[in-house]
Design a protein around this motif. Structure first.
Motif, PDB file in Angstrom:
ATOM      1  N   PHE A  31      36.269  56.125  20.654  1.00 26.07           N
ATOM      2  CA  PHE A  31      37.663  55.977  20.232  1.00 26.07           C
ATOM      3  C   PHE A  31      38.059  54.522  19.982  1.00 26.07           C
ATOM      4  O   PHE A  31      38.399  54.165  18.873  1.00 26.07           O
ATOM      5  CB  PHE A  31      38.599  56.609  21.264  1.00 26.07           C
ATOM      6  CG  PHE A  31      40.033  56.607  20.835  1.00 26.07           C
ATOM      7  CD1 PHE A  31      40.445  57.375  19.762  1.00 26.07           C
ATOM      8  CD2 PHE A  31      40.967  55.829  21.486  1.00 26.07           C
ATOM      9  CE1 PHE A  31      41.771  57.382  19.348  1.00 26.07           C
ATOM     10  CE2 PHE A  31      42.287  55.814  21.078  1.00 26.07           C
ATOM     11  CZ  PHE A  31      42.693  56.597  20.017  1.00 26.07           C
ATOM     12  N   ALA A  32      38.041  53.716  20.998  1.00 27.79           N
ATOM     13  CA  ALA A  32      38.466  52.322  20.845  1.00 27.79           C
ATOM     14  C   ALA A  32      37.284  51.423  21.159  1.00 27.79           C
ATOM     15  O   ALA A  32      36.690  51.529  22.225  1.00 27.79           O
ATOM     16  CB  ALA A  32      39.630  52.024  21.785  1.00 27.79           C
ATOM     17  N   ASN A  33      36.955  50.562  20.230  1.00 25.56           N
ATOM     18  CA  ASN A  33      35.806  49.665  20.405  1.00 25.56           C
ATOM     19  C   ASN A  33      34.528  50.441  20.695  1.00 25.56           C
ATOM     20  O   ASN A  33      33.679  49.999  21.463  1.00 25.56           O
ATOM     21  CB  ASN A  33      36.077  48.657  21.520  1.00 25.56           C
ATOM     22  CG  ASN A  33      37.301  47.831  21.248  1.00 25.56           C
ATOM     23  OD1 ASN A  33      37.546  47.442  20.112  1.00 25.56           O
ATOM     24  ND2 ASN A  33      38.083  47.583  22.273  1.00 25.56           N
ATOM     25  N   ASP A  34      34.417  51.612  20.107  1.00 26.12           N
ATOM     26  CA  ASP A  34      33.252  52.486  20.267  1.00 26.12           C
ATOM     27  C   ASP A  34      33.035  52.974  21.687  1.00 26.12           C
ATOM     28  O   ASP A  34      31.957  53.441  22.023  1.00 26.12           O
ATOM     29  CB  ASP A  34      31.983  51.813  19.728  1.00 26.12           C
ATOM     30  CG  ASP A  34      32.026  51.672  18.216  1.00 26.12           C
ATOM     31  OD1 ASP A  34      32.618  52.557  17.569  1.00 26.12           O
ATOM     32  OD2 ASP A  34      31.473  50.701  17.700  1.00 26.12           O
ATOM     33  N   ASP A  35      34.050  52.878  22.541  1.00 27.53           N
ATOM     34  CA  ASP A  35      33.957  53.429  23.894  1.00 27.53           C
ATOM     35  C   ASP A  35      34.387  54.890  23.875  1.00 27.53           C
ATOM     36  O   ASP A  35      35.323  55.258  23.164  1.00 27.53           O
ATOM     37  CB  ASP A  35      34.880  52.677  24.861  1.00 27.53           C
ATOM     38  CG  ASP A  35      34.316  51.326  25.265  1.00 27.53           C
ATOM     39  OD1 ASP A  35      33.084  51.218  25.390  1.00 27.53           O
ATOM     40  OD2 ASP A  35      35.110  50.395  25.469  1.00 27.53           O
ATOM     41  N   ASP A  36      33.713  55.705  24.675  1.00 28.13           N
ATOM     42  CA  ASP A  36      34.173  57.070  24.897  1.00 28.13           C
ATOM     43  C   ASP A  36      35.276  57.017  25.964  1.00 28.13           C
ATOM     44  O   ASP A  36      35.121  56.352  26.987  1.00 28.13           O
ATOM     45  CB  ASP A  36      33.041  57.963  25.403  1.00 28.13           C
ATOM     46  CG  ASP A  36      32.008  58.262  24.335  1.00 28.13           C
ATOM     47  OD1 ASP A  36      32.214  57.884  23.165  1.00 28.13           O
ATOM     48  OD2 ASP A  36      30.986  58.869  24.680  1.00 28.13           O
ATOM     49  N   TRP A  37      36.364  57.719  25.705  1.00 30.04           N
ATOM     50  CA  TRP A  37      37.465  57.803  26.658  1.00 30.04           C
ATOM     51  C   TRP A  37      37.564  59.228  27.177  1.00 30.04           C
ATOM     52  O   TRP A  37      37.517  60.184  26.408  1.00 30.04           O
ATOM     53  CB  TRP A  37      38.787  57.436  25.982  1.00 30.04           C
ATOM     54  CG  TRP A  37      39.077  55.972  25.987  1.00 30.04           C
ATOM     55  CD1 TRP A  37      38.709  55.067  25.043  1.00 30.04           C
ATOM     56  CD2 TRP A  37      39.808  55.259  26.978  1.00 30.04           C
ATOM     57  NE1 TRP A  37      39.162  53.832  25.390  1.00 30.04           N
ATOM     58  CE2 TRP A  37      39.841  53.910  26.572  1.00 30.04           C
ATOM     59  CE3 TRP A  37      40.437  55.615  28.164  1.00 30.04           C
ATOM     60  CZ2 TRP A  37      40.484  52.923  27.318  1.00 30.04           C
ATOM     61  CZ3 TRP A  37      41.078  54.633  28.897  1.00 30.04           C
ATOM     62  CH2 TRP A  37      41.093  53.309  28.476  1.00 30.04           C
ATOM     63  N   TYR A  38      37.726  59.364  28.480  1.00 33.27           N
ATOM     64  CA  TYR A  38      38.017  60.627  29.141  1.00 33.27           C
ATOM     65  C   TYR A  38      39.361  60.448  29.820  1.00 33.27           C
ATOM     66  O   TYR A  38      39.531  59.544  30.641  1.00 33.27           O
ATOM     67  CB  TYR A  38      36.931  60.992  30.153  1.00 33.27           C
ATOM     68  CG  TYR A  38      35.602  61.251  29.497  1.00 33.27           C
ATOM     69  CD1 TYR A  38      35.223  62.539  29.152  1.00 33.27           C
ATOM     70  CD2 TYR A  38      34.736  60.201  29.196  1.00 33.27           C
ATOM     71  CE1 TYR A  38      34.006  62.784  28.525  1.00 33.27           C
ATOM     72  CE2 TYR A  38      33.520  60.431  28.567  1.00 33.27           C
ATOM     73  CZ  TYR A  38      33.168  61.719  28.242  1.00 33.27           C
ATOM     74  OH  TYR A  38      31.974  61.955  27.611  1.00 33.27           O
ATOM     75  N   VAL A  39      40.322  61.302  29.458  1.00 31.84           N
ATOM     76  CA  VAL A  39      41.693  61.124  29.909  1.00 31.84           C
ATOM     77  C   VAL A  39      42.162  62.371  30.654  1.00 31.84           C
ATOM     78  O   VAL A  39      42.073  63.488  30.134  1.00 31.84           O
ATOM     79  CB  VAL A  39      42.628  60.834  28.713  1.00 31.84           C
ATOM     80  CG1 VAL A  39      44.070  60.713  29.168  1.00 31.84           C
ATOM     81  CG2 VAL A  39      42.178  59.573  27.986  1.00 31.84           C
ATOM     82  N   TYR A  40      42.658  62.161  31.874  1.00 33.88           N
ATOM     83  CA  TYR A  40      43.261  63.227  32.662  1.00 33.88           C
ATOM     84  C   TYR A  40      44.715  63.344  32.216  1.00 33.88           C
ATOM     85  O   TYR A  40      45.475  62.379  32.291  1.00 33.88           O
ATOM     86  CB  TYR A  40      43.198  62.902  34.154  1.00 33.88           C
ATOM     87  CG  TYR A  40      41.791  62.861  34.703  1.00 33.88           C
ATOM     88  CD1 TYR A  40      41.242  63.980  35.320  1.00 33.88           C
ATOM     89  CD2 TYR A  40      41.017  61.706  34.604  1.00 33.88           C
ATOM     90  CE1 TYR A  40      39.951  63.942  35.830  1.00 33.88           C
ATOM     91  CE2 TYR A  40      39.733  61.661  35.106  1.00 33.88           C
ATOM     92  CZ  TYR A  40      39.208  62.782  35.719  1.00 33.88           C
ATOM     93  OH  TYR A  40      37.938  62.755  36.222  1.00 33.88           O
ATOM     94  N   LEU A  41      45.082  64.529  31.744  1.00 29.79           N
ATOM     95  CA  LEU A  41      46.409  64.773  31.184  1.00 29.79           C
ATOM     96  C   LEU A  41      47.299  65.454  32.226  1.00 29.79           C
ATOM     97  O   LEU A  41      46.934  66.495  32.771  1.00 29.79           O
ATOM     98  CB  LEU A  41      46.274  65.659  29.940  1.00 29.79           C
ATOM     99  CG  LEU A  41      47.547  66.049  29.219  1.00 29.79           C
ATOM    100  CD1 LEU A  41      48.255  64.826  28.650  1.00 29.79           C
ATOM    101  CD2 LEU A  41      47.228  67.053  28.113  1.00 29.79           C
TER     102      LEU A  41
END
Length: 153
Positions: free
Chosen positions: A75-85
């Motif tokens: 997503f951002a700067n080719d980092d994978d993001w895992y987000v708790y919603l």
């Protein structure tokens, strides 16, 4: 891999939203989003969402409810993001200015009219339809090109 939280706080048929217009080089610049941020070392997702909401708004959450896990590959700067919603309806404290943008209570029936990422519009709808879910959003140049939804009980 980056871990983060995102929360939508509701009160009197309105949702607290953050208009991201203050930070330099902000991938969310100009969009309206919920509040949250990166999980720090040793911090649980619940501790993070409570801390982030307080830092960004001055509010203290009571019993945030986990509603989903969002995955954003590269997503951002080719980092994978895992987000708790999360969602929340219980809080205390007084709303104050945020360093990250302008906070505003938005009528729930007007949320999807706001400028926001395409994926956000999808999961805001899903928050009304499902108790808990997992979703993956694939973006290229800030454009949603694919998504996958898994609905849990």
């Amino acid at each position: 891999m980056k871990l983060g939280t995102l929360c939508y706080i509701e009160n009197n048929n309105k949702t607290l939203m953050l208009h991201r217009i203050k930070k330099q080089n902000d991938i969310h610049e100009g969009n309206w989003i919920g509040l949250g941020g990166k999980i720090e070392n040793g911090e649980s997702p619940e501790e993070c969402v409570i801390r982030e909401i307080n830092e960004e708004s001055g509010l203290i959450l009571k019993e945030p409810k986990l509603r989903g896990i969002l995955t954003f590959p590269s997503f951002a700067n080719d980092d994978d993001w895992y987000v708790y919603l999360y969602t929340a309806t219980e809080f205390e404290g007084e709303l104050r200015d945020s360093d990250e943008g302008v906070l505003k209570w938005i009528d729930n029936d007007k949320l999807l009219d706001l400028p926001m990422s395409q994926g956000d519009k999808l999961f805001l709808k899903w928050l009304k339809e499902y108790n808990i879910f997992s979703a993956k959003f694939v973006y290229e140049n800030s454009i949603l090109i694919d998504y996958d939804l898994t609905i849990n009980a």
